[in-house]
Design a protein around this motif. Structure first.
Motif, PDB file in Angstrom:
ATOM      1  N   ARG A   1      23.151 -47.811 -12.158  1.00 47.22           N
ATOM      2  CA  ARG A   1      23.987 -46.625 -11.890  1.00 47.22           C
ATOM      3  C   ARG A   1      23.548 -45.400 -12.706  1.00 47.22           C
TER       4      ARG A   1
ATOM      5  N   ASP B   1      34.914 -40.134 -14.691  1.00 49.85           N
ATOM      6  CA  ASP B   1      35.296 -41.407 -14.045  1.00 49.85           C
ATOM      7  C   ASP B   1      36.698 -41.852 -14.447  1.00 49.85           C
TER       8      ASP B   1
ATOM      9  N   TRP C   1      28.466 -45.667  -1.904  1.00 51.61           N
ATOM     10  CA  TRP C   1      29.023 -46.232  -3.150  1.00 51.61           C
ATOM     11  C   TRP C   1      27.969 -47.241  -3.597  1.00 51.61           C
TER      12      TRP C   1
ATOM     13  N   HIS D   1      28.384 -38.466 -11.749  1.00 53.14           N
ATOM     14  CA  HIS D   1      28.867 -39.337 -12.835  1.00 53.14           C
ATOM     15  C   HIS D   1      27.871 -40.467 -13.113  1.00 53.14           C
TER      16      HIS D   1
ATOM     17  N   HIS E   1      34.068 -35.704 -11.708  1.00 54.61           N
ATOM     18  CA  HIS E   1      34.464 -36.941 -11.022  1.00 54.61           C
ATOM     19  C   HIS E   1      35.687 -37.615 -11.641  1.00 54.61           C
TER      20      HIS E   1
ATOM     21  N   HIS F   1      25.372 -43.488  -7.672  1.00 50.04           N
ATOM     22  CA  HIS F   1      25.614 -44.667  -6.818  1.00 50.04           C
ATOM     23  C   HIS F   1      24.486 -44.959  -5.826  1.00 50.04           C
TER      24      HIS F   1
ATOM     25  N   GLU G   1      33.113 -39.806  -2.091  1.00 46.19           N
ATOM     26  CA  GLU G   1      32.285 -40.772  -2.811  1.00 46.19           C
ATOM     27  C   GLU G   1      31.895 -41.891  -1.842  1.00 46.19           C
TER      28      GLU G   1
HETATM   29 ZN   LIG Z   1      31.798 -43.852  -8.869  1.00 44.13          ZN
END
Ligand SMILES: [Zn+2]
Length: 310
Positions: free
Chosen positions: A202, A260, A131, A191, A7, A171, A104
């Motif tokens: 998260r 990220d 997301w 991620h 990611h 997410h 995403e």
């Molecule tokens: Zn993200």
């Protein structure tokens, strides 16, 4: 040691500011051709992420625009090779870098499967359903309602299964996570870190991680400081703490990297962009065997693609 990063947010950075240049070393971007080369990145996943300030009617156009930036800037100008299948990765020459497209959040497809199929035909190989907030597919991790998959969302999973596409639970709400575990053939978390160590929605709980291991999924460790620690600054040792915790849960072959980069400025010391990957590798080699470190850095996600049958 080569790296498979599941990611980064380069495409939305290029989309937001057309003067950002992937080809030249600069302060605006963490992911550049040079930093990928310096960090020995062999496969980089590039996420299409539509900023929340884009009007809903413009979101699919924005997704196409980011896909176009991928093909123009990353593939054509910089010479990265698009990878769609495991065979594409194996065919990469020593000096070549593979580039994989991901989505995403399904906010940009409205309630239109054709839009998703269009993106899949462009080579999107990993699809995050949400997301942080709710969309027509499911609720995101920060949506207070915390709903699971809608009927439309269940249809999306069928399309992903038919096309052997990774369903990315990073997410997603907790309820959505368990729906995906039940329905999706190829769940991953591109991620996310351990919620037992850093209690952030998260991150994945121990039960969720174990369920992903059972489903042969891989979790990419995220370098965003608030997901690594409750302190204001993070270190490479924090990244290793999350890796170690997942190893203790029996997940040594289910841990990867989802940096990220270009999605955050809050990064561990000495891990500020892809060129710093060797710093992480050197630290990991103090605690793990070379084959285990190769697994974290590259093999586990690469093998996952092979196992997916793509
Ligand atoms: Zn993200």
């Amino acid at each position: 040691m080569k790296v498979f990063d599941a990611h980064c947010d380069l495409l939305s950075k290029l989309f937001e500011n057309k003067t950002n240049n992937f080809l030249s070393d600069n302060d605006n971007l963490q992911v550049t051709l040079k930093s990928l080369q310096e960090g020995c990145v062999k496969v980089q996943t590039f996420a299409i992420y539509i900023p929340t300030n884009i009007h809903p009617s413009m979101r699919f156009e924005a997704a196409l625009s980011q896909a176009n930036l991928f093909f123009e800037k990353v593939i054509k100008e910089a010479g990265l090779k698009q990878v769609v299948t495991h065979e594409d990765i194996q065919k990469l020459e020593d000096n070549e870098i593979g580039a994989m497209l991901a989505l995403e959040g399904c906010d940009c497809i409205d309630q239109d499967i054709l839009k998703l199929q269009t993106l899949l035909r462009m080579g999107v190989r990993s699809v995050g359903l949400t997301w942080n907030f709710a969309n027509l597919v499911a609720d995101g991790a920060m949506e207070p309602r915390g709903a699971g998959l809608s009927l439309f969302g269940r249809g999306i999973i069928e399309v992903l299964n038919e096309n052997k596409i990774w369903c990315d639970v990073s997410h997603l709400s907790d309820r959505g996570f368990w729906d995906v575990i039940e329905l999706a053939d190829f769940p991953i978390a591109s991620h996310s870190n351990s919620r037992a160590l850093t209690p952030h929605p998260r991150n994945v709980t121990d039960e969720q991680f174990k369920a992903l291991v059972e489903r042969k999924g891989v979790v990419g460790i995220n370098f965003h400081t608030p997901f690594l620690t409750e302190k204001s600054n993070s270190q490479i040792s924090d990244v290793i703490r999350h890796i170690e915790h997942f190893c203790e849960l029996g997940g040594v072959e289910h841990i990867g990297i989802g940096s990220d980069f270009d999605g955050t400025e809050m990064l561990p010391m000495y891990l500020k962009n892809p060129s710093d990957f060797p710093n992480l590798v050197n630290e990991l080699l103090k605690y793990y065997s070379e084959s285990e470190v190769r697994g974290f850095m590259y093999d586990n996600f690469a093998k996952k693609l092979a196992r997916t049958g793509l």
